[in-house]
Enzyme design. Structure first.
Site, PDB file in Angstrom:
ATOM      1  N   LYS A  30       0.865  -1.181   0.000  1.00 59.23           N
ATOM      2  CA  LYS A  30       0.000   0.000   0.000  1.00 59.23           C
ATOM      3  C   LYS A  30       0.899   1.227   0.000  1.00 59.23           C
ATOM      4  O   LYS A  30       1.825   1.319   0.813  1.00 59.23           O
ATOM      5  CB  LYS A  30      -0.901   0.042   1.228  1.00 59.23           C
TER       6      LYS A  30
HETATM    7  C1  5RP Z   1      -3.328   5.040   8.701  1.00 62.01           C
HETATM    8  C2  5RP Z   1      -3.233   4.234   7.488  1.00 62.01           C
HETATM    9  C3  5RP Z   1      -4.417   4.209   6.616  1.00 62.01           C
HETATM   10  O1  5RP Z   1      -4.830   2.873   6.467  1.00 62.01           O
HETATM   11  C4  5RP Z   1      -4.042   4.717   5.239  1.00 62.01           C
HETATM   12  O2  5RP Z   1      -3.370   5.939   5.348  1.00 62.01           O
HETATM   13  C5  5RP Z   1      -5.312   4.870   4.377  1.00 62.01           C
HETATM   14  O3  5RP Z   1      -6.136   5.801   4.969  1.00 62.01           O
HETATM   15  P1  5RP Z   1      -6.292   7.251   4.287  1.00 62.01           P
HETATM   16  O4  5RP Z   1      -6.906   7.050   2.927  1.00 62.01           O
HETATM   17  O5  5RP Z   1      -7.194   8.030   5.242  1.00 62.01           O
HETATM   18  O6  5RP Z   1      -4.912   7.825   4.202  1.00 62.01           O
HETATM   19  O7  5RP Z   1      -2.240   3.576   7.187  1.00 62.01           O
HETATM   20  O8  5RP Z   1      -2.229   4.803   9.486  1.00 62.01           O
END
Ligand code: 5RP
Length: 294
Positions: free
Chosen positions: A206
């Site tokens: 991710k």
């Molecule tokens: C928070 C995260 C979230 O899962 C990731 O950032 C996705 O959330 P957003 O779209 O709000 O950024 O890792 O620690």
């Protein structure tokens, strides 16, 4: 056990037909040589038709406490669940606010250690062990990776330990590329971070969208899902989603751009159009506007 009476001798061997389950490739990128269980968990996450996923991230509380829009997960999750494919959350959120029904995949946040009170968020531990990930029926374990930060070695150790345990019990790992305040959001950085995680052995990465994202995707031998980041106007968030999918991302893992939207369900459905139905950002935004004015 079946009885022996009426036993019919097998005779239709269709010897001219090749073995059907000899597919040369499993549709999830980089997963072809994995065990059946790993593939099944990945198939629970990525749709077999589009190859993509709409992951809803609501794990923010593990270091942000209660975030605007997530004050009442117990009320929000049952409403949003029919409109997303995967829930990305902590075990605390899962056990307290997610009904154990339905077939939604779970990506379980297993690393922890930060809070908004820390200046340096880059030091985490593996907080959830493999036994509890199995008890949570996790399809994947998510570990924060601070590549280029002070806590880099710790996060690589955390990732490696979770990957090793995940391979023992056939549960995939997702590496979450952190972008602390000192880290650059450039393709140079994201190419390094995503490829590093894939080489360490994660099954999903991710990260955030950036220019030249096609190159980030091409250099990463496992599927990339894109986090939304801070709340954007819905049209801008959908454009970012469209650009990410067009560049080869296999999904979005949005949190704030869904739960801080005026209409989270409409936003989730608009993202689905892009992720699973090849809609453009313009088409998805038109859908969003129509649905909020109903
Ligand atoms: C928070 C995260 C979230 O899962 C990731 O950032 C996705 O959330 P957003 O779209 O709000 O950024 O890792 O620690």
């Amino acid at each position: 056990m079946a009885d022996k009476d009426g036993f019919k001798v097998a005779k239709d061997y269709q010897i001219e037909v090749p073995f059907a389950n000899n597919s040369k490739s499993f549709y999830v990128k980089g997963a072809n040589n994995l065990d059946w269980g790993m593939k099944k968990h990945l198939a629970n996450i990525f749709d077999a038709k589009s190859g993509n996923t709409v992951m809803f991230a609501f794990d923010h509380g593990y270091f942000m406490g209660s975030v605007a829009g997530l004050e009442r997960m117990d009320l929000l999750i049952p409403i949003l669940a029919p409109h997303i494919d995967v829930m990305m959350c902590t075990r605390g959120a899962l056990r307290t606010c997610v009904p154990p029904i339905g077939n939604k995949a779970v990506v379980l946040r297993v690393s922890s250690g930060s809070s908004m009170l820390n200046d340096d968020l880059s030091h985490e531990i593996v907080a959830v062990n493999i036994e509890d990930a199995i008890r949570c029926n996790a399809d994947c374990m998510a570990v924060q990776a601070f590549i280029g930060a002070d806590g880099q070695l710790e996060s690589i150790r955390n990732l490696s330990n979770v990957i090793n345990e995940g391979l023992r019990y056939s549960i995939p790992t997702m590496g979450v590329v952190a972008v602390g305040k000192d880290m650059e959001r450039t393709d140079r950085y994201f190419k390094l971070a995503t490829r590093t995680l894939a080489e360490i052995g994660v099954n999903i990465v991710k990260t955030y969208y950036c220019e030249n994202f096609e190159e980030v995707v091409a250099a990463c031998p496992v599927p990339i899902v894109v986090a939304g980041g801070q709340k954007l106007p819905e049209d801008e968030a959908l454009t970012m989603a469209y650009r990410a999918i067009s560049a080869g991302a296999h999904g979005l893992d949005m949190g704030r751009n869904i739960f801080q939207s005026k209409q989270p369900v409409s936003m989730a459905e608009s993202i689905r159009l892009i992720v699973h139905h090849k809609a453009t950002d313009k088409e998805a935004y038109e859908f969003y506007q129509d649905s909020i004015h109903k």
